[in-house]
Design a protein around this motif. Sequence first.
Motif, PDB file in Angstrom:
ATOM      1  N   ASP A  61       0.859  -1.186   0.000  1.00 17.65           N
ATOM      2  CA  ASP A  61       0.000   0.000   0.000  1.00 17.65           C
ATOM      3  C   ASP A  61       0.899   1.242   0.000  1.00 17.65           C
ATOM      4  OD1 ASP A  61      -2.276   1.509  -0.085  1.00 17.65           O
ATOM      5  OD2 ASP A  61      -3.076   0.862   1.840  1.00 17.65           O
ATOM      6  N   PHE A  62       0.292   2.372  -0.230  1.00 20.80           N
ATOM      7  CA  PHE A  62       1.058   3.600  -0.469  1.00 20.80           C
ATOM      8  C   PHE A  62       0.589   4.735   0.425  1.00 20.80           C
ATOM      9  CE2 PHE A  62       1.002   0.934  -4.151  1.00 20.80           C
ATOM     10  CZ  PHE A  62       2.316   0.972  -4.610  1.00 20.80           C
ATOM     11  N   MET A  63       1.554   5.553   0.781  1.00 22.16           N
ATOM     12  CA  MET A  63       1.258   6.681   1.652  1.00 22.16           C
ATOM     13  C   MET A  63       2.155   7.833   1.205  1.00 22.16           C
ATOM     14  SD  MET A  63       1.416   6.157   5.663  1.00 22.16           S
ATOM     15  CE  MET A  63       0.899   7.438   6.731  1.00 22.16           C
ATOM     16  N   ALA A  64       1.689   9.049   1.355  1.00 19.46           N
ATOM     17  CA  ALA A  64       2.545  10.198   1.011  1.00 19.46           C
ATOM     18  C   ALA A  64       2.688  11.110   2.220  1.00 19.46           C
ATOM     19  CB  ALA A  64       1.960  10.969  -0.170  1.00 19.46           C
ATOM     20  N   THR A  65       3.914  11.514   2.480  1.00 20.30           N
ATOM     21  CA  THR A  65       4.186  12.436   3.581  1.00 20.30           C
ATOM     22  C   THR A  65       4.991  13.602   3.004  1.00 20.30           C
ATOM     23  OG1 THR A  65       6.296  11.377   4.113  1.00 20.30           O
ATOM     24  CG2 THR A  65       4.358  10.566   5.281  1.00 20.30           C
ATOM     25  N   SER A  66       5.097  14.652   3.785  1.00 28.15           N
ATOM     26  CA  SER A  66       5.994  15.719   3.326  1.00 28.15           C
ATOM     27  C   SER A  66       6.710  16.359   4.494  1.00 28.15           C
ATOM     28  CB  SER A  66       5.246  16.783   2.544  1.00 28.15           C
ATOM     29  OG  SER A  66       4.571  17.628   3.428  1.00 28.15           O
ATOM     30  N   SER A  67       7.984  16.603   4.301  1.00 30.93           N
ATOM     31  CA  SER A  67       8.725  17.383   5.287  1.00 30.93           C
ATOM     32  C   SER A  67       9.617  18.376   4.560  1.00 30.93           C
ATOM     33  CB  SER A  67       9.550  16.483   6.210  1.00 30.93           C
ATOM     34  OG  SER A  67      10.577  15.860   5.498  1.00 30.93           O
ATOM     35  N   TYR A  68       9.476  18.380   3.237  1.00 28.67           N
ATOM     36  CA  TYR A  68      10.284  19.283   2.405  1.00 28.67           C
ATOM     37  C   TYR A  68       9.331  20.203   1.664  1.00 28.67           C
ATOM     38  CZ  TYR A  68      14.464  16.548   3.032  1.00 28.67           C
ATOM     39  OH  TYR A  68      15.548  15.927   3.571  1.00 28.67           O
ATOM     40  N   ASP A  69       9.677  21.461   1.525  1.00 26.45           N
ATOM     41  CA  ASP A  69       8.834  22.368   0.753  1.00 26.45           C
ATOM     42  C   ASP A  69       9.500  22.708  -0.571  1.00 26.45           C
ATOM     43  OD1 ASP A  69       6.795  22.486   2.707  1.00 26.45           O
ATOM     44  OD2 ASP A  69       8.083  23.782   3.903  1.00 26.45           O
ATOM     45  N   GLY A  70       9.867  21.688  -1.306  1.00 27.33           N
ATOM     46  CA  GLY A  70      10.447  21.915  -2.634  1.00 27.33           C
ATOM     47  C   GLY A  70      11.957  22.114  -2.604  1.00 27.33           C
ATOM     48  N   GLY A  71      12.530  22.317  -1.445  1.00 32.64           N
ATOM     49  CA  GLY A  71      13.968  22.570  -1.362  1.00 32.64           C
ATOM     50  C   GLY A  71      14.749  21.319  -1.026  1.00 32.64           C
ATOM     51  N   THR A  72      15.918  21.499  -0.440  1.00 32.58           N
ATOM     52  CA  THR A  72      16.774  20.355  -0.148  1.00 32.58           C
ATOM     53  C   THR A  72      16.993  20.177   1.358  1.00 32.58           C
ATOM     54  OG1 THR A  72      18.778  21.681  -0.357  1.00 32.58           O
ATOM     55  CG2 THR A  72      18.029  20.538  -2.337  1.00 32.58           C
TER      56      THR A  72
END
Length: 174
Positions: A61-72
């Motif tokens: 199964d798949f999940m999406a998270t984010s801790s980056y706002d387009g940068g590095t």
Amino acid sequence: MSENIRVLLPEEELAARIAELGEQISKDYQGETVFLVCILKGASFFACELAKRITVPVIIDFMATSSYDGGTVSSGVVKIKKDLDLDPTGQNVIIVEDIIDSGNTLNFLGQLFKDRGAKSVRMVTMLDKPDRREVDVHVDYTGFTIPDQFVVGYGLDYDQKYRNLPYIGVVELD
Ligand code: IMP
Ligand code: MG
């Protein structure tokens, strides 16, 4: 300013190491079913290759998270952008990540699946950048440990580019 990509891990090396990880996981979960949680989008290429090398029954199964706002650089706050479709309760969850950097994402997800009543929770990452760790996370299976460089390819992006490269490369700006 132009970007140059220097090959760090060629396709053949990745394939060989992923096969070893699959073999190890298959041994460790003999007689069990594993529930792979692929963290989108970066881990998708790795998760598919790994799943093909696992010989015990696999649910994915798949999940999406984010801790980056387009940068590095990681912002440190992990958000769920897309949750699982399936219920992980009672499952042998293996969280599949592309790369562990600050450790914030895996730290957050490890706790999340324990709270959701998984039977067991382990983690597999294709790449580890230990120099940049901010939180202490136990990763059960690691493909390659790499130096502190921003890498792309095999699912990993730089501003959404380069995910389709069949190898892992280092972005060099000149
Ligand atoms: P962490 O929460 O800082 O450990 O970051 C994990 C996530 O950051 C990974 O799943 C990647 O999506 C992203 N990331 C970290 N380092 C890199 C890199 O070198 N290239 C591309 N993405 C990266
Ligand atoms: Mg990721």
